[in-house]
Every structure is written in C-alpha cells, then in structure tokens.
Design a protein around this motif. Sequence first.
Motif, PDB file in Angstrom:
ATOM      1  N   ALA A   3       0.845  -1.196   0.000  1.00  0.00           N
ATOM      2  CA  ALA A   3       0.000   0.000   0.000  1.00  0.00           C
ATOM      3  C   ALA A   3       0.881   1.247   0.000  1.00  0.00           C
ATOM      4  O   ALA A   3       0.546   2.255  -0.637  1.00  0.00           O
ATOM      5  CB  ALA A   3      -0.947  -0.003   1.193  1.00  0.00           C
ATOM      6  N   VAL A   4       2.012   1.200   0.676  1.00  0.00           N
ATOM      7  CA  VAL A   4       2.961   2.315   0.663  1.00  0.00           C
ATOM      8  C   VAL A   4       3.525   2.496  -0.745  1.00  0.00           C
ATOM      9  O   VAL A   4       3.698   3.626  -1.205  1.00  0.00           O
ATOM     10  CB  VAL A   4       4.094   2.099   1.698  1.00  0.00           C
ATOM     11  CG1 VAL A   4       5.189   3.142   1.546  1.00  0.00           C
ATOM     12  CG2 VAL A   4       3.534   2.129   3.109  1.00  0.00           C
ATOM     13  N   ALA A  76      -6.170   3.532 -10.214  1.00  0.00           N
ATOM     14  CA  ALA A  76      -4.941   3.037 -10.818  1.00  0.00           C
ATOM     15  C   ALA A  76      -4.519   1.800 -10.046  1.00  0.00           C
ATOM     16  O   ALA A  76      -4.589   1.785  -8.817  1.00  0.00           O
ATOM     17  CB  ALA A  76      -3.851   4.107 -10.740  1.00  0.00           C
ATOM     18  N   GLY A  77      -4.094   0.750 -10.750  1.00  0.00           N
ATOM     19  CA  GLY A  77      -3.760  -0.471 -10.033  1.00  0.00           C
ATOM     20  C   GLY A  77      -2.736  -1.335 -10.722  1.00  0.00           C
ATOM     21  O   GLY A  77      -2.364  -1.106 -11.877  1.00  0.00           O
ATOM     22  N   ILE A  96      -2.677  -3.982  -5.933  1.00  0.00           N
ATOM     23  CA  ILE A  96      -2.457  -2.709  -5.250  1.00  0.00           C
ATOM     24  C   ILE A  96      -3.115  -1.623  -6.082  1.00  0.00           C
ATOM     25  O   ILE A  96      -3.215  -1.739  -7.306  1.00  0.00           O
ATOM     26  CB  ILE A  96      -0.971  -2.394  -4.999  1.00  0.00           C
ATOM     27  CG1 ILE A  96      -0.183  -2.238  -6.298  1.00  0.00           C
ATOM     28  CG2 ILE A  96      -0.352  -3.456  -4.092  1.00  0.00           C
ATOM     29  CD1 ILE A  96       1.237  -1.723  -6.108  1.00  0.00           C
ATOM     30  N   ALA A  97      -3.581  -0.576  -5.407  1.00  0.00           N
ATOM     31  CA  ALA A  97      -4.284   0.483  -6.136  1.00  0.00           C
ATOM     32  C   ALA A  97      -4.277   1.781  -5.343  1.00  0.00           C
ATOM     33  O   ALA A  97      -4.062   1.787  -4.133  1.00  0.00           O
ATOM     34  CB  ALA A  97      -5.726   0.068  -6.412  1.00  0.00           C
ATOM     35  N   VAL A 108      -6.983   7.553  -1.530  1.00  0.00           N
ATOM     36  CA  VAL A 108      -6.866   6.270  -0.852  1.00  0.00           C
ATOM     37  C   VAL A 108      -5.891   5.377  -1.609  1.00  0.00           C
ATOM     38  O   VAL A 108      -5.826   5.430  -2.833  1.00  0.00           O
ATOM     39  CB  VAL A 108      -8.254   5.576  -0.714  1.00  0.00           C
ATOM     40  CG1 VAL A 108      -8.900   5.364  -2.063  1.00  0.00           C
ATOM     41  CG2 VAL A 108      -8.168   4.273   0.055  1.00  0.00           C
ATOM     42  N   ALA A 109      -5.105   4.599  -0.867  1.00  0.00           N
ATOM     43  CA  ALA A 109      -4.230   3.577  -1.446  1.00  0.00           C
ATOM     44  C   ALA A 109      -4.488   2.281  -0.693  1.00  0.00           C
ATOM     45  O   ALA A 109      -4.663   2.295   0.529  1.00  0.00           O
ATOM     46  CB  ALA A 109      -2.762   3.975  -1.327  1.00  0.00           C
ATOM     47  N   VAL A 110      -4.540   1.174  -1.431  1.00  0.00           N
ATOM     48  CA  VAL A 110      -4.830  -0.119  -0.808  1.00  0.00           C
ATOM     49  C   VAL A 110      -3.935  -1.214  -1.385  1.00  0.00           C
ATOM     50  O   VAL A 110      -3.428  -1.087  -2.496  1.00  0.00           O
ATOM     51  CB  VAL A 110      -6.313  -0.543  -0.996  1.00  0.00           C
ATOM     52  CG1 VAL A 110      -7.256   0.459  -0.376  1.00  0.00           C
ATOM     53  CG2 VAL A 110      -6.640  -0.746  -2.459  1.00  0.00           C
ATOM     54  N   ALA A 111      -3.779  -2.261  -0.604  1.00  0.00           N
ATOM     55  CA  ALA A 111      -3.140  -3.499  -1.061  1.00  0.00           C
ATOM     56  C   ALA A 111      -4.018  -4.645  -0.592  1.00  0.00           C
ATOM     57  O   ALA A 111      -4.418  -4.692   0.567  1.00  0.00           O
ATOM     58  CB  ALA A 111      -1.738  -3.627  -0.478  1.00  0.00           C
TER      59      ALA A 111
END
Length: 145
Positions: A3-4, A76-77, A96-97, A108-111
């Motif tokens: 996510a980072v 974006a991913g 990841i996105a 927001v950023a996610v994994a």
Amino acid sequence: MMAVVAATIANGGVAMVPHVLDRITDDRGEIVEQFEPEGWREAVRPEAAAAIRAAMVGVVEGGSGTNARIEGVEVAGKTGTAQLGTDPPSSHAWFIAFAGPPGGEPEVAVAVLVEAQPGISEVTGGRVAAPVARQVIEAVLNGTQ
C-alpha cells in the motif's frame, strides 16, 4: 508495504510515513486527535512516478485490473499472482491500487492479498483481488470505512 508502494506512486514519488489511524474520537464521536499525512522520503523521481501512474491507470481502464473500475473515480492499479506450487496448484492473488477524483489528488491507497487460490496461471489479482480493492476504495471514498 505494498500500500505504501501504491501511495508513493500516487504522491509523485514521495513515500509517506505509514500510519493506520486517521483520527481518535471520544464516545460522542468528537475528534480528540487528528493525524495528518507526513512525507517520509522521495523514493522515485517524479517523472518515473508519472509514467508508472499512467500505466497503472491503464491497467484498470483496459487491462488486467478492470474489475477495480468505479464510475466517476480514477482508479490506478497493478495486479499480481504469487505461485505457491503445483501439488495442488495454488497461488496468492494480489492487487495494489490508489484512487481519487478524475484529474484530482488520490485519496486512498490499498493493497489486497487473497491467499491460496486454486490454480496457478489462471489466477490473477485482477479476477480475485481487484473486486475486493474496489469495495474497500468505495467504502473509503463514501465515508463508510
């Protein structure tokens, strides 16, 4: 950490100090303490981050990550599969996105990692993990996290 990585590309190459909390509230919902994002270091040159960002947008708009698309949101991913072996064949599916308003700053950023899915080459993060990421992103952007 992934996510980072996504957030670093979203931030033009600047890695942010990882954190879990946005705010602390009391029993009445009043904010006691608010945490602000904080830059850590430049991990990628801005030009490289811009090129990676464009490629990641393309993954969601028309590539292996289309299951993460959200109407009216720029997502974006990057999809992935980590093969575990062949007896029985299985893989971890990951995605990841980052996302935010079209043309605006990502919010927001996610994994997402979905462990031990049956199969090897046919299992991709786009099919299994991207829909989970979409749901998380929608919850965050809609304020229901």
